[in-house]
Design a protein around this motif. Structure first.
Motif, PDB file in Angstrom:
ATOM      1  N   LEU A 128       0.822  -1.216   0.000  1.00 18.85           N
ATOM      2  CA  LEU A 128       0.000   0.000   0.000  1.00 18.85           C
ATOM      3  C   LEU A 128       0.855   1.265   0.000  1.00 18.85           C
ATOM      4  N   ASN A 129       2.001   1.207   0.652  1.00 19.55           N
ATOM      5  CA  ASN A 129       2.869   2.385   0.714  1.00 19.55           C
ATOM      6  C   ASN A 129       3.477   2.753  -0.635  1.00 19.55           C
ATOM      7  N   ASN A 130       3.391   1.833  -1.599  1.00 17.94           N
ATOM      8  CA  ASN A 130       3.868   2.124  -2.954  1.00 17.94           C
ATOM      9  C   ASN A 130       2.776   2.729  -3.839  1.00 17.94           C
ATOM     10  N   ILE A 131       1.574   2.896  -3.283  1.00 17.47           N
ATOM     11  CA  ILE A 131       0.453   3.478  -4.035  1.00 17.47           C
ATOM     12  C   ILE A 131       0.219   4.902  -3.529  1.00 17.47           C
ATOM     13  N   GLU A 132       0.353   5.860  -4.387  1.00 14.70           N
ATOM     14  CA  GLU A 132       0.229   7.266  -3.979  1.00 14.70           C
ATOM     15  C   GLU A 132      -1.223   7.721  -3.883  1.00 14.70           C
ATOM     16  N   ASN A 133      -2.070   7.203  -4.779  1.00 16.33           N
ATOM     17  CA  ASN A 133      -3.472   7.634  -4.834  1.00 16.33           C
ATOM     18  C   ASN A 133      -4.257   7.080  -3.645  1.00 16.33           C
ATOM     19  N   GLU A 134      -4.861   7.950  -2.846  1.00 18.70           N
ATOM     20  CA  GLU A 134      -5.560   7.534  -1.619  1.00 18.70           C
ATOM     21  C   GLU A 134      -6.733   6.607  -1.924  1.00 18.70           C
ATOM     22  N   GLU A 135      -7.483   6.925  -2.984  1.00 18.62           N
ATOM     23  CA  GLU A 135      -8.641   6.104  -3.343  1.00 18.62           C
ATOM     24  C   GLU A 135      -8.212   4.698  -3.743  1.00 18.62           C
ATOM     25  N   GLU A 136      -7.176   4.603  -4.578  1.00 20.17           N
ATOM     26  CA  GLU A 136      -6.680   3.293  -5.008  1.00 20.17           C
ATOM     27  C   GLU A 136      -6.148   2.493  -3.822  1.00 20.17           C
ATOM     28  N   ARG A 137      -5.492   3.184  -2.887  1.00 20.55           N
ATOM     29  CA  ARG A 137      -4.960   2.528  -1.688  1.00 20.55           C
ATOM     30  C   ARG A 137      -6.111   1.929  -0.876  1.00 20.55           C
ATOM     31  N   ALA A 138      -7.206   2.681  -0.737  1.00 16.36           N
ATOM     32  CA  ALA A 138      -8.377   2.195   0.008  1.00 16.36           C
ATOM     33  C   ALA A 138      -8.987   0.973  -0.674  1.00 16.36           C
TER      34      ALA A 138
END
Length: 377
Positions: free
Chosen positions: A102-112
Motif C-alpha cells: 500500500l505504501n507504494n500506491i500514492e493515490n488515496e482512493e486506489e490505496r483504500a
C-alpha cells in the motif's frame, strides 16, 4: 532504512551462544510440560502459597496453555527468553506485506480499494479453511481460528508481521532464500550476499519476552503488540513457533527502539549449517497442511472477482467513506459475484481423510489446560 554501519554486529561465536540459550529454553519448557502431564501434585511440599505462585508463573512456559487474547483464544506455545525476527539482508523497511504494498500506491482512493480487496481475500481464505473438518475440530475445542495470521503464512498480504520466539527459526530466515517457482528453500550463496553492502549481512531483531508480556497485560489493544498464533489448523505456524504484530502503514520494526537490531556477516558455511539444521526447511515448512490446495490460495490471490460474503466482511472492516463500494471496486476492475474457490468434493474429502485420525493433543504431545480467572467488577 537504517545505515548498516550503525547496527550492532554479532560474531559467529555470539550466534552459537544464542543457539545454546535457545536450546536451554526448549529444555526448560519441555521439563515443565512433562511435569504437568505427569499429574504430579504441585502442592505436595505443603507450602501452598509459594507453590501456587510458582505454578501460575509456569503457565506461560507450558505448551498447550489456553489463554484469551485481544485477537482470540489461543493455545500457547511455551514462552522463551526472547522474541526474534530474521531477515536475509537489510531491507529498506521491516513492515508487513500489505503495508509495503500500500505504501507504494500514492493515490488515496486506489490505496483504500486495495486494502478492501486484501480483506476480501482474507474472507475467501477463511471460507477455504472452513471447508475442512480439521478446521472445525479446532473451533470445537474452543480455539480461535486465526485466519488472517494463517493467511500470512500461506502468502496472502496482511497487516501482520511474523515474529518467532525460536532463534533457530529466525536464523533460518536470515540465512536462506525461497524460490517461488520451485516452491523450495535453499541456503544463501556468495552470489546472493556479495551483491552490495546491505546483502552481505543477515539481520536479527531481538526483544525480551518477559517485559513485553508484562506490558501486554496493561495494554489490551491489538496494534503494536506481539501476540501468539499458537497451535492452529494445518500446523505451519506451530512449526515456526509463530507470533505476529498487527502494524499500520506508518509502522516499521526498524524504528521500534524496544527491539534490538543486529547484523551478522554471511558465510556459505553458516548458511549451509543452518539450512541442514532445519532439515532443508522442512522443520518450518512441512510438505502437508494446505499444500494440496495451494492452487486455491493462488486463485484467491490472483482473483478480481469475490463473493458477496467476502464483500460484506471487508465492508464491515473499512472506515473509508464512500457511497457505493461496488461501483468504486468496478472502477478498478474488481467485481462482486462468485467466489474464486473452485474446490471439488473429492479434493475436500481427500484432505478430510488425511486428517481424520488427527488428534490435536496427541500429535503435538500437549494437553490443553486453562486456569479459571476471577475478574472483579
Amino acid at each position: 532504512m537504517r545505515d548498516i554501519n550503525s547496527i550492532q554486529e554479532l560474531s559467529e561465536s555470539d550466534i552459537f551462544e544464542l543457539l545454546k540459550l535457545n536450546e536451554k529454553d526448549k529444555i526448560f519448557a519441555e521439563n515443565i510440560k512433562i511435569n504437568r502431564m505427569s499429574g504430579k501434585d504441585p502442592y505436595a511440599k505443603g507450602d501452598f502459597r509459594l507453590n501456587f505462585y510458582k505454578e501460575v508463573m509456569s503457565d506461560m512456559y507450558t505448551d498447550g496453555f489456553m489463554m484469551v487474547y485481544p485477537h482470540g483464544t489461543v493455545v500457547r506455545q511455551a514462552r522463551r527468553s526472547f522474541y526474534y525476527r530474521g531477515e536475509n539482508q537489510l531491507y529498506p523497511s521491516t513492515s508487513p506485506s500489505l503495508c509495503r504494498f500500500l505504501n507504494n500506491i500514492e493515490n488515496e482512493e486506489e490505496r483504500a480499494v486495495e486494502r478492501f480487496v486484501a480483506d476480501m481475500k482474507i474472507a475467501e481464505f477463511n471460507t477455504l479453511l472452513f471447508k475442512f473438518q480439521h478446521t472445525a475440530d479446532f473451533l470445537e475445542k474452543g480455539v480461535s481460528v486465526l485466519s488472517e495470521q494463517l493467511a500470512q503464512h500461506y502468502g496472502l498480504k496482511t497487516q501482520w508481521l511474523d515474529i518467532t520466539n525460536d532463534f533457530e527459526v529466525a536464523l533460518f530466515f536470515a540465512c536462506c532464500k525461497y524460490n517461488k517457482n520451485y516452491n523450495m528453500w535453499s541456503p544463501l550463496t556468495k552470489s546472493d550476499f556479495n551483491r552490495n553492502e546491505n546483502t552481505q549481512y543477515g539481520i536479527i531483531f531481538k526483544k525480551n519476552t518477559e517485559l513485553t508480556d508484562l506490558l501486554l497485560g496493561c495494554d489490551l489493544s491489538l496494534e503494536g503488540n506481539i501476540l501468539p498464533i499458537g497451535f492452529q489448523p494445518f500446523m505451519r505456524s506451530h512449526m515456526q513457533t509463530g507470533y505476529a504484530i498487527l502494524m499500520n502503514d506508518h509502522m516499521d520494526l526498524q524504528d521500534d527502539m524496544d527491539f534490538e537490531m543486529y547484523k551478522f556477516k554471511h558465510s556459505e558455511k553458516l548458511c549451509n549449517l543452518i539450512y541442514k539444521r532445519m532439515d532443508c526447511g522442512r522443520k518450518i515448512y512441512p510438505h502437508e497442511g494446505l499444500v494440496s490446495v495451494k492452487d486455491q490460495i493462488e486463485l484467491i490471490e490472483q482473483s478480481r472477482e469475490f463473493s458477496r460474503k467476502a464483500f460484506e466482511y471487508a465492508y464491515n472492516k473499512t472506515d473509508y467513506k464512500v457511497k457505493d463500494w461496488e461501483q468504486l471496486l468496478n472502477k478498478y476492475q474488481y467485481y462482486i459475484g462468485k467466489t474464486p474457490i473452485n474446490l471439488s468434493r473429492q479434493r475436500i474429502r481427500a484432505v478430510n481423510r488425511a486428517y481424520k485420525k488427527f488428534d490435536i493433543e496427541k500429535i503435538y504431545n500437549i494437553r490443553f489446560v486453562f486456569r479459571l480467572c476471577y475478574i472483579p467488577t
